[in-house]
Scaffold this motif. Sequence first.
Motif, PDB file in Angstrom:
ATOM      1  N   LEU A   1       2.235  48.322 -23.556  1.00 58.03           N
ATOM      2  CA  LEU A   1       2.892  47.091 -23.104  1.00 58.03           C
ATOM      3  C   LEU A   1       4.328  47.011 -23.629  1.00 58.03           C
ATOM      4  CD1 LEU A   1       2.178  44.514 -21.508  1.00 58.03           C
ATOM      5  CD2 LEU A   1       1.694  43.440 -23.695  1.00 58.03           C
ATOM      6  N   ILE A   2       4.533  47.329 -24.886  1.00 59.65           N
ATOM      7  CA  ILE A   2       5.886  47.337 -25.460  1.00 59.65           C
ATOM      8  C   ILE A   2       6.745  48.391 -24.770  1.00 59.65           C
ATOM      9  CG2 ILE A   2       7.204  47.873 -27.547  1.00 59.65           C
ATOM     10  CD1 ILE A   2       4.975  46.547 -29.154  1.00 59.65           C
ATOM     11  N   PHE A   3       6.173  49.571 -24.528  1.00 56.59           N
ATOM     12  CA  PHE A   3       6.904  50.645 -23.859  1.00 56.59           C
ATOM     13  C   PHE A   3       7.321  50.227 -22.450  1.00 56.59           C
ATOM     14  CE2 PHE A   3       6.944  54.508 -21.233  1.00 56.59           C
ATOM     15  CZ  PHE A   3       7.916  55.227 -21.906  1.00 56.59           C
ATOM     16  N   ALA A   4       6.401  49.619 -21.687  1.00 53.44           N
ATOM     17  CA  ALA A   4       6.718  49.172 -20.327  1.00 53.44           C
ATOM     18  C   ALA A   4       7.774  48.065 -20.339  1.00 53.44           C
ATOM     19  CB  ALA A   4       5.450  48.698 -19.626  1.00 53.44           C
ATOM     20  N   LEU A   5       7.661  47.168 -21.285  1.00 49.96           N
ATOM     21  CA  LEU A   5       8.648  46.097 -21.408  1.00 49.96           C
ATOM     22  C   LEU A   5      10.028  46.658 -21.740  1.00 49.96           C
ATOM     23  CD1 LEU A   5       8.999  42.976 -21.487  1.00 49.96           C
ATOM     24  CD2 LEU A   5       8.673  43.156 -23.953  1.00 49.96           C
ATOM     25  N   LEU A   6      10.079  47.609 -22.652  1.00 52.25           N
ATOM     26  CA  LEU A   6      11.342  48.239 -23.015  1.00 52.25           C
ATOM     27  C   LEU A   6      11.937  49.014 -21.838  1.00 52.25           C
ATOM     28  CD1 LEU A   6      13.330  48.861 -25.332  1.00 52.25           C
ATOM     29  CD2 LEU A   6      11.980  50.893 -25.789  1.00 52.25           C
ATOM     30  N   ALA A   7      11.103  49.742 -21.092  1.00 58.80           N
ATOM     31  CA  ALA A   7      11.588  50.497 -19.930  1.00 58.80           C
ATOM     32  C   ALA A   7      12.136  49.550 -18.867  1.00 58.80           C
ATOM     33  CB  ALA A   7      10.457  51.356 -19.359  1.00 58.80           C
ATOM     34  N   SER A   8      11.440  48.462 -18.604  1.00 60.08           N
ATOM     35  CA  SER A   8      11.909  47.494 -17.605  1.00 60.08           C
ATOM     36  C   SER A   8      13.211  46.833 -18.040  1.00 60.08           C
ATOM     37  CB  SER A   8      10.855  46.414 -17.373  1.00 60.08           C
ATOM     38  OG  SER A   8       9.662  46.990 -16.936  1.00 60.08           O
TER      39      SER A   8
ATOM     40  N   LEU B   1      15.476  48.036 -20.165  1.00 57.78           N
ATOM     41  CA  LEU B   1      16.552  49.024 -20.124  1.00 57.78           C
ATOM     42  C   LEU B   1      16.985  49.318 -18.687  1.00 57.78           C
ATOM     43  CD1 LEU B   1      18.303  50.839 -21.893  1.00 57.78           C
ATOM     44  CD2 LEU B   1      16.568  52.601 -21.663  1.00 57.78           C
ATOM     45  N   SER B   2      16.040  49.397 -17.779  1.00 58.75           N
ATOM     46  CA  SER B   2      16.365  49.617 -16.368  1.00 58.75           C
ATOM     47  C   SER B   2      17.175  48.451 -15.810  1.00 58.75           C
ATOM     48  CB  SER B   2      15.072  49.798 -15.561  1.00 58.75           C
ATOM     49  OG  SER B   2      15.355  49.932 -14.204  1.00 58.75           O
ATOM     50  N   ALA B   3      16.794  47.237 -16.159  1.00 59.12           N
ATOM     51  CA  ALA B   3      17.536  46.056 -15.691  1.00 59.12           C
ATOM     52  C   ALA B   3      18.957  46.043 -16.248  1.00 59.12           C
ATOM     53  CB  ALA B   3      16.797  44.785 -16.090  1.00 59.12           C
ATOM     54  N   VAL B   4      19.115  46.425 -17.500  1.00 55.84           N
ATOM     55  CA  VAL B   4      20.448  46.462 -18.108  1.00 55.84           C
ATOM     56  C   VAL B   4      21.313  47.527 -17.440  1.00 55.84           C
ATOM     57  CG1 VAL B   4      21.685  47.044 -20.242  1.00 55.84           C
ATOM     58  CG2 VAL B   4      19.740  45.489 -20.313  1.00 55.84           C
ATOM     59  N   LEU B   5      20.736  48.695 -17.175  1.00 55.96           N
ATOM     60  CA  LEU B   5      21.507  49.758 -16.505  1.00 55.96           C
ATOM     61  C   LEU B   5      21.881  49.369 -15.074  1.00 55.96           C
ATOM     62  CD1 LEU B   5      19.680  52.968 -17.779  1.00 55.96           C
ATOM     63  CD2 LEU B   5      21.941  52.137 -18.425  1.00 55.96           C
ATOM     64  N   ARG B   6      20.972  48.698 -14.382  1.00 58.14           N
ATOM     65  CA  ARG B   6      21.292  48.236 -13.021  1.00 58.14           C
ATOM     66  C   ARG B   6      22.376  47.161 -13.045  1.00 58.14           C
ATOM     67  NH1 ARG B   6      18.125  50.448  -9.306  1.00 58.14           N
ATOM     68  NH2 ARG B   6      16.132  51.281  -9.964  1.00 58.14           N
TER      69      ARG B   6
ATOM     70  N   LYS C   1      22.639  52.821  -8.467  1.00 61.94           N
ATOM     71  CA  LYS C   1      22.653  53.861  -7.432  1.00 61.94           C
ATOM     72  C   LYS C   1      22.305  55.228  -8.014  1.00 61.94           C
ATOM     73  CE  LYS C   1      27.644  54.409  -7.818  1.00 61.94           C
ATOM     74  NZ  LYS C   1      28.912  54.321  -7.140  1.00 61.94           N
ATOM     75  N   TYR C   2      22.584  55.439  -9.316  1.00 63.02           N
ATOM     76  CA  TYR C   2      22.213  56.704  -9.953  1.00 63.02           C
ATOM     77  C   TYR C   2      20.748  56.709 -10.376  1.00 63.02           C
ATOM     78  CZ  TYR C   2      27.258  57.142 -10.135  1.00 63.02           C
ATOM     79  OH  TYR C   2      28.570  57.190  -9.792  1.00 63.02           O
ATOM     80  N   LEU C   3      20.226  55.542 -10.749  1.00 67.63           N
ATOM     81  CA  LEU C   3      18.809  55.454 -11.127  1.00 67.63           C
ATOM     82  C   LEU C   3      17.885  55.668  -9.933  1.00 67.63           C
ATOM     83  CD1 LEU C   3      18.631  52.505 -13.674  1.00 67.63           C
ATOM     84  CD2 LEU C   3      18.230  54.901 -14.126  1.00 67.63           C
ATOM     85  N   ASP C   4      18.388  55.444  -8.732  1.00 68.38           N
ATOM     86  CA  ASP C   4      17.561  55.594  -7.537  1.00 68.38           C
ATOM     87  C   ASP C   4      17.458  57.033  -7.058  1.00 68.38           C
ATOM     88  OD1 ASP C   4      17.012  52.914  -7.516  1.00 68.38           O
ATOM     89  OD2 ASP C   4      18.679  52.411  -6.188  1.00 68.38           O
ATOM     90  N   THR C   5      18.184  57.957  -7.672  1.00 66.67           N
ATOM     91  CA  THR C   5      18.070  59.371  -7.308  1.00 66.67           C
ATOM     92  C   THR C   5      16.976  60.015  -8.155  1.00 66.67           C
ATOM     93  OG1 THR C   5      19.721  60.026  -8.948  1.00 66.67           O
ATOM     94  CG2 THR C   5      20.537  59.490  -6.742  1.00 66.67           C
ATOM     95  N   TRP C   6      16.492  61.172  -7.731  1.00 65.37           N
ATOM     96  CA  TRP C   6      15.418  61.833  -8.475  1.00 65.37           C
ATOM     97  C   TRP C   6      15.914  62.298  -9.843  1.00 65.37           C
ATOM     98  CZ3 TRP C   6      15.787  66.795 -10.215  1.00 65.37           C
ATOM     99  CH2 TRP C   6      16.764  67.601  -9.628  1.00 65.37           C
TER     100      TRP C   6
ATOM    101  N   LEU D   1      16.278  61.722 -15.763  1.00 66.04           N
ATOM    102  CA  LEU D   1      17.045  61.506 -17.000  1.00 66.04           C
ATOM    103  C   LEU D   1      16.610  60.227 -17.705  1.00 66.04           C
ATOM    104  CD1 LEU D   1      20.669  62.550 -16.021  1.00 66.04           C
ATOM    105  CD2 LEU D   1      19.152  63.656 -17.654  1.00 66.04           C
ATOM    106  N   PHE D   2      16.398  59.190 -16.940  1.00 67.16           N
ATOM    107  CA  PHE D   2      15.965  57.912 -17.517  1.00 67.16           C
ATOM    108  C   PHE D   2      14.621  58.062 -18.234  1.00 67.16           C
ATOM    109  CE2 PHE D   2      13.692  53.836 -17.089  1.00 67.16           C
ATOM    110  CZ  PHE D   2      14.545  53.030 -17.825  1.00 67.16           C
ATOM    111  N   VAL D   3      13.689  58.718 -17.580  1.00 65.73           N
ATOM    112  CA  VAL D   3      12.362  58.903 -18.181  1.00 65.73           C
ATOM    113  C   VAL D   3      12.450  59.776 -19.430  1.00 65.73           C
ATOM    114  CG1 VAL D   3      10.105  59.980 -17.796  1.00 65.73           C
ATOM    115  CG2 VAL D   3      11.061  58.468 -16.080  1.00 65.73           C
ATOM    116  N   LEU D   4      13.208  60.863 -19.360  1.00 63.28           N
ATOM    117  CA  LEU D   4      13.313  61.744 -20.519  1.00 63.28           C
ATOM    118  C   LEU D   4      14.004  61.067 -21.701  1.00 63.28           C
ATOM    119  CD1 LEU D   4      14.163  65.198 -18.920  1.00 63.28           C
ATOM    120  CD2 LEU D   4      12.031  64.481 -19.970  1.00 63.28           C
ATOM    121  N   VAL D   5      15.087  60.347 -21.410  1.00 65.72           N
ATOM    122  CA  VAL D   5      15.813  59.669 -22.487  1.00 65.72           C
ATOM    123  C   VAL D   5      14.955  58.567 -23.107  1.00 65.72           C
ATOM    124  CG1 VAL D   5      17.768  58.122 -22.916  1.00 65.72           C
ATOM    125  CG2 VAL D   5      18.107  60.250 -21.680  1.00 65.72           C
TER     126      VAL D   5
END
Length: 129
Positions: free
Chosen positions: A29-36, A38-43, A49-54, A59-63
Motif C-alpha cells: 500500500l505504501i509502495f503504490a501510494l508512493l508510485a502514484s 511520484l507519477s502525479a508529480v512528474l505529470r 508525455k514521456y511517462l506514456d512511452t514504453w 525507467l519510472f518502474v526501475l527508478v
Amino acid sequence: MNPWRWLTTPDPDPGFTPRKLLKLFVRVLIFALLASLLSAVLRAAGLGKYLDTWWGTLLFVLVLYVPLARFLTVDTFVPRRLAQNRTAQQRGGARGTGKAVTSSAERRKERNRYAGVRKGPPRGSGGRR
C-alpha cells in the motif's frame, strides 16, 4: 514499537502468518501510494508525455522499484545466518545454557570445517626423550 521499525524488521515466525501478511499489505500500500504520488508529480512537472512511452514507463518502474525492492521483500528472503539462528532459538538451549542444540551431522560438519588445513607441530611432550 515504532511503525517504521515494525515494517522494516523481519518477522521471526516461519510461513505466512496473519501478522506477516498485514505487514506485506501495508508495504504494498505504501509502495503504490508512493508510485502514484511520484507519477502525479512528474505529470504536473510536464513529463507526462514521456511517462506514456514504453521506455518512460520502464525507467519510472526501475527508478522506483530498485531502491524499494529490499523494503518490499524484508520477510520474503531471510538471510541464511539469521534463519539458522532462528531455528536454533526455536529448538531451545542445551539444558538452559543458551547454546543451540546441534545434530551430529552439524557437529561433524563443524569439526571437519578446517580439515586439510596445515597444523603446527605437536605441543607438549612431542619432543625428544
